[in-house]
Design a protein around this motif. Structure first.
Motif, PDB file in Angstrom:
ATOM      1  N   TYR A 190       0.834  -1.203   0.000  1.00 13.58           N
ATOM      2  CA  TYR A 190       0.000   0.000   0.000  1.00 13.58           C
ATOM      3  C   TYR A 190       0.873   1.259   0.000  1.00 13.58           C
ATOM      4  O   TYR A 190       0.755   2.140   0.829  1.00 13.58           O
ATOM      5  N   SER A 194       0.211   3.317  -3.740  1.00 14.11           N
ATOM      6  CA  SER A 194      -0.727   4.003  -2.839  1.00 14.11           C
ATOM      7  C   SER A 194      -2.058   4.301  -3.514  1.00 14.11           C
ATOM      8  O   SER A 194      -3.016   4.694  -2.851  1.00 14.11           O
ATOM      9  N   ASN A 195      -2.137   4.104  -4.834  1.00 14.41           N
ATOM     10  CA  ASN A 195      -3.387   4.320  -5.564  1.00 14.41           C
ATOM     11  C   ASN A 195      -4.114   3.020  -5.887  1.00 14.41           C
ATOM     12  O   ASN A 195      -5.073   3.030  -6.662  1.00 14.41           O
ATOM     13  N   PRO A 212      -6.177  -0.126  -4.057  1.00  8.50           N
ATOM     14  CA  PRO A 212      -6.783  -0.526  -2.781  1.00  8.50           C
ATOM     15  C   PRO A 212      -6.450  -1.969  -2.421  1.00  8.50           C
ATOM     16  O   PRO A 212      -7.321  -2.842  -2.348  1.00  8.50           O
ATOM     17  N   ARG A 227      -3.505   0.212   7.435  1.00  7.96           N
ATOM     18  CA  ARG A 227      -3.507   1.575   6.876  1.00  7.96           C
ATOM     19  C   ARG A 227      -4.583   1.708   5.799  1.00  7.96           C
ATOM     20  O   ARG A 227      -5.262   2.728   5.691  1.00  7.96           O
ATOM     21  N   ASP A 251      -7.873   4.248   5.656  1.00  8.62           N
ATOM     22  CA  ASP A 251      -8.151   5.194   4.574  1.00  8.62           C
ATOM     23  C   ASP A 251      -9.518   4.945   3.932  1.00  8.62           C
ATOM     24  O   ASP A 251     -10.219   5.888   3.538  1.00  8.62           O
ATOM     25  N   LEU A 252      -9.910   3.677   3.818  1.00  2.79           N
ATOM     26  CA  LEU A 252     -11.224   3.369   3.254  1.00  2.79           C
ATOM     27  C   LEU A 252     -12.345   3.891   4.154  1.00  2.79           C
ATOM     28  O   LEU A 252     -13.330   4.470   3.678  1.00  2.79           O
ATOM     29  N   ASN A 302     -12.109   6.365   6.145  1.00  2.00           N
ATOM     30  CA  ASN A 302     -12.071   7.826   6.066  1.00  2.00           C
ATOM     31  C   ASN A 302     -12.490   8.360   4.706  1.00  2.00           C
ATOM     32  O   ASN A 302     -12.432   9.566   4.464  1.00  2.00           O
ATOM     33  N   LYS A 349     -11.281   7.580   1.445  1.00  2.00           N
ATOM     34  CA  LYS A 349     -10.321   7.823   0.367  1.00  2.00           C
ATOM     35  C   LYS A 349     -10.876   7.338  -0.959  1.00  2.00           C
ATOM     36  O   LYS A 349     -11.466   6.257  -1.050  1.00  2.00           O
ATOM     37  N   LYS A 350     -10.689   8.128  -2.008  1.00  2.00           N
ATOM     38  CA  LYS A 350     -11.152   7.792  -3.345  1.00  2.00           C
ATOM     39  C   LYS A 350      -9.988   7.234  -4.160  1.00  2.00           C
ATOM     40  O   LYS A 350      -8.916   7.840  -4.208  1.00  2.00           O
ATOM     41  N   PHE A 351     -10.176   6.104  -4.767  1.00  2.00           N
ATOM     42  CA  PHE A 351      -9.162   5.508  -5.642  1.00  2.00           C
ATOM     43  C   PHE A 351      -9.618   5.745  -7.083  1.00  2.00           C
ATOM     44  O   PHE A 351     -10.094   4.836  -7.768  1.00  2.00           O
ATOM     45  N   ASP A 352      -9.472   6.993  -7.527  1.00  2.00           N
ATOM     46  CA  ASP A 352     -10.069   7.405  -8.801  1.00  2.00           C
ATOM     47  C   ASP A 352      -9.491   6.660  -9.997  1.00  2.00           C
ATOM     48  O   ASP A 352     -10.231   6.226 -10.881  1.00  2.00           O
TER      49      ASP A 352
END
Length: 375
Positions: free
Chosen positions: A248, A303-304, A306, A354, A358-359, A361, A363-366
């Motif tokens: 990640y 990091s982009n 999931p 981690r 992030d999920l 919170n 986080k968008k994995f555009d």
């Protein structure tokens, strides 16, 4: 000696923590001035004849290096050439992996090979929501291009083994696959990357391609073509592979692979120290270093995605960072030394925590979702 008409360049070879460099593409016996720069500061400078490689007097210490060469052209003007920045760590390759820490009673130490297998089992339920979406090479290439990285793909539509055009200067590989199985380099030499077999004609390649499909080693008769990328160190050779084990976005392990007449490999830890992991021990060489921009690209790409783990493979070329593939479950993970397997397992668990944070919170994995929704 390379013809003077060739574009001048520097060839750099590394042996342990020493390097030698040579100018090619310039007249013989030309006198040159060499400068070794570490982290932006000059650490050594001297003159040298083109007829022999230049070697710094001192061994390298960890840091980022550049080699600069200055020489007189036929018109009397000075010209300066610089190599790509290379980052070196300590040479720890000769040291065996440390022993695994004993487990406490009723404690089951984390195992990378087991956890990666479990992640694969989870993904079978919803593969389009996992890193296995990017195991399909055309998906991985679209994902990388969305993030601004180059890929070697020529066509996004796969061919059958019978129909795919075979042209020199290209690479043919299966749409999905592992461990170089079914990858053929169609350069001046036609070679099966997995076993080193060479072929006398392009059409001869179709025979092992069909055999791999018939045997089930390649699950689907779907093949793609890529541009053959050449090495940043020796442009006459295929590009070296630099594979990043990323958790990640955290790089923990790096594997450099060079395939010339044989296969040579070098492992690096996250500090770019050369190490022995217990895997490929018989094929280790001192390594050529890892350009910092590849390290940074692996962090950004990882990091982009999931997923708590993917291996991100690059081709090191003079054209910059080129993504080769993204692999959720690398082959041969059972060959790591127990201490390495445990260390990677602990890293995967931390990465999973981690990712969950992030999920939750939001986080968008555009870039990932763009590929998922268009597949």
């Amino acid at each position: 000696m390379t013809s003077p008409a060739t574009t001048p360049r520097i060839l750099v070879n590394r042996s342990a923590l020493k390097i030698d460099a040579q100018l090619v593409g310039v007249p013989a016996n030309t006198c040159s001035e060499w400068t070794l720069i570490k982290n932006g500061k000059i650490v050594e400078a001297s003159t040298n004849s083109i007829s022999s490689p230049w070697q710094p007097r001192n061994s390298l210490t960890p840091g980022v290096y550049e080699v600069h060469a200055k020489f007189e052209t036929s018109t009397g003007e000075s010209e300066i050439i610089a190599t790509l920045p290379m980052e070196f760590g300590q040479d720890l390759q000769s040291r065996p992996p440390r022993k695994a820490r004993p487990a406490r009673r009723n404690e089951y130490p984390p195992s990378f090979k087991e956890l990666v297998f479990q992640e694969a089992r989870k993904s079978y339920r919803e593969p389009e929501y996992s890193a296995w979406l990017l195991d399909v090479k055309t998906n991985a290439y679209r994902f990388a291009e969305t993030l601004g990285y180059k890929t070697p793909i020529l066509e996004t539509q796969p061919f059958t083994a019978t129909a795919i055009p075979l042209v020199r200067g290209t690479v043919v590989k299966p749409l999905t696959g592992v461990m170089s199985q079914g990858v053929f380099l169609l350069g001046e030499e036609i070679r099966d990357l997995a076993n080193g077999t060479t072929f006398s004609s392009l059409e001869d390649v179709r025979i092992p391609m069909n055999q791999l499909v018939e045997s089930g080693k390649i699950k689907k008769d779907e093949w793609i073509r890529e541009k053959l990328i050449h090495s940043d160190i020796d442009p006459t050779r295929p590009a070296r592979d630099i594979k990043f084990y990323t958790f990640y976005g955290q790089v923990k392990l790096i594997l450099e692979t060079i395939r010339n007449d044989g296969v040579e490999r070098c492992w690096y830890d996250q500090s770019l120290n050369t190490i022995d992991t217990g895997k490929y021990t018989k094929f280790l060489f001192p390594g050529n270093g890892v350009p910092l921009k590849y390290f940074q690209a692996a962090q950004e790409i990882g990091s982009n995605i999931p997923s708590p783990f993917v291996r991100i493979d690059f081709l090191a070329s003079n054209d910059g960072v080129v993504l080769n593939e993204i692999t959720p479950r690398p082959g041969g993970s059972n060959q790591f030394h127990p201490s390495v397997d445990r260390n990677l397992g602990e890293t995967l668990i931390a990465a999973d925590a981690r990712l969950r944070r992030d999920l939750v919170n939001g986080k968008k994995f555009d870039a990932f979702n763009m590929v998922r929704l268009s597949s």
